[in-house]
Design a protein around this motif. Sequence first.
Motif, mmCIF file in Angstrom:
data_model
loop_
_atom_site.group_PDB
_atom_site.id
_atom_site.type_symbol
_atom_site.label_atom_id
_atom_site.label_comp_id
_atom_site.label_asym_id
_atom_site.label_seq_id
_atom_site.Cartn_x
_atom_site.Cartn_y
_atom_site.Cartn_z
ATOM 1 N N THR A 206 0.824 -1.206 0.000
ATOM 2 C CA THR A 206 0.000 0.000 0.000
ATOM 3 C C THR A 206 0.860 1.259 0.000
ATOM 4 N N MET A 207 0.296 2.291 -0.624
ATOM 5 C CA MET A 207 0.932 3.616 -0.620
ATOM 6 C C MET A 207 0.400 4.393 0.580
ATOM 7 N N THR A 208 0.900 5.592 0.778
ATOM 8 C CA THR A 208 0.421 6.445 1.857
ATOM 9 C C THR A 208 -1.056 6.792 1.612
ATOM 10 N N SER A 209 -1.827 6.990 2.670
ATOM 11 C CA SER A 209 -3.270 7.209 2.535
ATOM 12 C C SER A 209 -3.597 8.622 2.048
ATOM 13 N N ALA A 210 -4.849 8.810 1.639
ATOM 14 C CA ALA A 210 -5.286 10.135 1.160
ATOM 15 C C ALA A 210 -6.782 10.288 1.413
ATOM 16 N N GLN A 211 -7.261 11.506 1.333
ATOM 17 C CA GLN A 211 -8.718 11.736 1.393
ATOM 18 C C GLN A 211 -9.130 12.680 0.282
ATOM 19 N N ASP A 212 -10.177 12.301 -0.420
ATOM 20 C CA ASP A 212 -10.705 13.080 -1.539
ATOM 21 C C ASP A 212 -11.866 13.954 -1.056
ATOM 22 N N HIS A 213 -12.275 14.904 -1.849
ATOM 23 C CA HIS A 213 -13.460 15.738 -1.584
ATOM 24 C C HIS A 213 -14.302 15.677 -2.850
ATOM 25 N N LYS A 214 -15.328 14.819 -2.837
ATOM 26 C CA LYS A 214 -16.012 14.493 -4.100
ATOM 27 C C LYS A 214 -17.066 15.521 -4.511
ATOM 28 N N ARG A 215 -17.677 16.202 -3.509
ATOM 29 C CA ARG A 215 -18.760 17.123 -3.867
ATOM 30 C C ARG A 215 -18.206 18.420 -4.452
ATOM 31 N N ALA A 216 -19.028 19.079 -5.268
ATOM 32 C CA ALA A 216 -18.568 20.258 -6.003
ATOM 33 C C ALA A 216 -18.360 21.491 -5.106
ATOM 34 N N MET A 228 -12.523 17.190 -6.027
ATOM 35 C CA MET A 228 -12.206 18.629 -6.021
ATOM 36 C C MET A 228 -10.938 18.953 -5.235
ATOM 37 N N GLY A 229 -10.328 17.925 -4.654
ATOM 38 C CA GLY A 229 -9.096 18.171 -3.904
ATOM 39 C C GLY A 229 -8.826 17.009 -2.967
ATOM 40 N N THR A 230 -7.589 16.906 -2.541
ATOM 41 C CA THR A 230 -7.177 15.779 -1.694
ATOM 42 C C THR A 230 -6.142 16.240 -0.685
ATOM 43 N N PHE A 231 -6.019 15.458 0.382
ATOM 44 C CA PHE A 231 -4.844 15.624 1.250
ATOM 45 C C PHE A 231 -4.271 14.257 1.581
ATOM 46 N N SER A 232 -3.017 14.244 1.917
ATOM 47 C CA SER A 232 -2.334 12.984 2.237
ATOM 48 C C SER A 232 -1.191 13.268 3.196
ATOM 49 N N PRO A 233 -0.995 12.463 4.234
ATOM 50 C CA PRO A 233 -1.781 11.288 4.584
ATOM 51 C C PRO A 233 -3.057 11.675 5.324
ATOM 52 N N SER A 234 -3.962 10.689 5.495
ATOM 53 C CA SER A 234 -5.161 10.946 6.301
ATOM 54 C C SER A 234 -4.819 10.722 7.765
ATOM 55 N N PRO A 235 -5.020 11.736 8.619
ATOM 56 C CA PRO A 235 -4.713 11.551 10.046
ATOM 57 C C PRO A 235 -5.672 10.570 10.722
ATOM 58 N N PHE A 236 -6.752 10.216 10.042
ATOM 59 C CA PHE A 236 -7.746 9.311 10.629
ATOM 60 C C PHE A 236 -7.426 7.841 10.331
ATOM 61 N N TYR A 237 -6.493 7.647 9.402
ATOM 62 C CA TYR A 237 -6.112 6.286 9.025
ATOM 63 C C TYR A 237 -4.966 5.849 9.948
ATOM 64 N N THR A 238 -5.346 5.284 11.084
ATOM 65 C CA THR A 238 -4.361 4.947 12.122
ATOM 66 C C THR A 238 -3.668 3.619 11.827
ATOM 67 N N LYS A 239 -2.652 3.337 12.609
ATOM 68 C CA LYS A 239 -1.910 2.072 12.473
ATOM 69 C C LYS A 239 -2.856 0.879 12.718
ATOM 70 N N GLU A 240 -3.759 1.047 13.701
ATOM 71 C CA GLU A 240 -4.695 -0.024 14.036
ATOM 72 C C GLU A 240 -5.641 -0.318 12.840
ATOM 73 N N ILE A 241 -6.100 0.764 12.231
ATOM 74 C CA ILE A 241 -6.984 0.593 11.063
ATOM 75 C C ILE A 241 -6.212 -0.049 9.921
ATOM 76 N N ASP A 242 -4.976 0.401 9.745
ATOM 77 C CA ASP A 242 -4.155 -0.167 8.672
ATOM 78 C C ASP A 242 -3.940 -1.666 8.905
ATOM 79 N N ASP A 243 -3.639 -2.046 10.141
ATOM 80 C CA ASP A 243 -3.425 -3.477 10.443
ATOM 81 C C ASP A 243 -4.662 -4.289 10.072
#
Length: 423
Positions: A206-216, A228-243
Amino acid sequence: MKVLIVGSGGREHAIAQSVAKSPKADKIYCAPGNAGIGQIAECVPIGAMEFDKLVAFAKEKEIGLVIVGMDDPLVGGLVDEMEKAGIRTFGPRKNAAILEGSKAFSKDLMKRYGIPTAGYETFDQPQDALAYLEMIEFPIVLKADGLALGKGVLICDNLEQAREGVKAIMQDKQFGSAGNRLVVEQFMKGREVSVLAFVDGRTIKTMTSAQDHKRAYDDDLGPNTGGMGTFSPSPFYTKEIDDFCQKYIYQATVNAMAAEGREFKGVIFFGLMLTEFGPRVLEYNARFGDPEAQVVLPRMKNDIIEVLEACIDGRLDEVDLQFEENAAVCVVLASEGYPVNYEKGFPIKGLEKFDGQDSYFCFHAGTVKTDQGIVTNGGRVLGVTAKGSDLKEARANAYEAAQWVSFENKYMRHDIGKAIDEA
Ligand code: GLY
């Protein structure tokens, strides 16, 4: 090596930029490309669905690696056609790209192999879907089965909206033949995360996580867009979630595809919902995300050609995939009115400010070079990306750089990365 990239969006510009950094790339072509890609690659006027012409071009130019960026040619079987002609190509074959090409297929796959996702039913006839809607609780999600430019998903809060949705998708065919079949899915509440992964048929990284913004529009209002834009990494995607995801979603998906005789080589994009019950798969895509690639690839430390070749050759296990420990934010500059109605052909000023920058990038999407210079040529025009030592700095940098560029009818969301403040 000569490389041919197939596609014309911001994602393909980000791929081209990564390829241009590789010492292995002597020459880059892009079909059909755009004005920005044209600054680092030779654009060739062949459409992404013109398979015969693409294969003939690749043979004539002795292309060493074809990278298919877009969903339509992948689902249509461009990789198979290239391989038949003996051309090394990165991306899933047609029988694996169905993971994105049919939502009914992907939902059935998840059900068969116990991969966590929302409950659903699939319908071929509108009257059956309408009868089912009478019996269930709302909200629900309607999904056109096939490819619909990211627009074939409708969230319905009540029966009336759902009836209209069934009519739009299955009867009025608002999304064309994508609506021949319909998936009705339980609505999931939570935060969305995009995780892209390289896959070689067996191994997944897996690559580093990201979050999109789909609505206009700001505050997630308005119609769905390509992003419409993204950020990376997602601070909500924790190690526990990744595991959890590594164990129950990522490897399980690769194994399921292999068990079905649909070996997947390429990029799997996991659209995840982080629900109160744990992560669930919202959707799969069979390619890099757009604009996820614009915040993920500039932070990848590896030589992209080495990684893509490892996927093709089935030796991804030898690759130590690494990303910079920083952050990136991409703000899409669109044409006012996107995704519904918008005008094109306006000159774009200020692009030269990005020349020579190594933390600010202006990825072109809907642009074309004309006698008047570079002009707007699509709904999503540019993806202004900036890095920063953390997400807040990257966001401030991206919004600053978004002001460097001007064109008539320029429109952007002003809340890309707002969620960062809640982390
Ligand atoms: N950003 C969503 C997609 O690429 O489909």
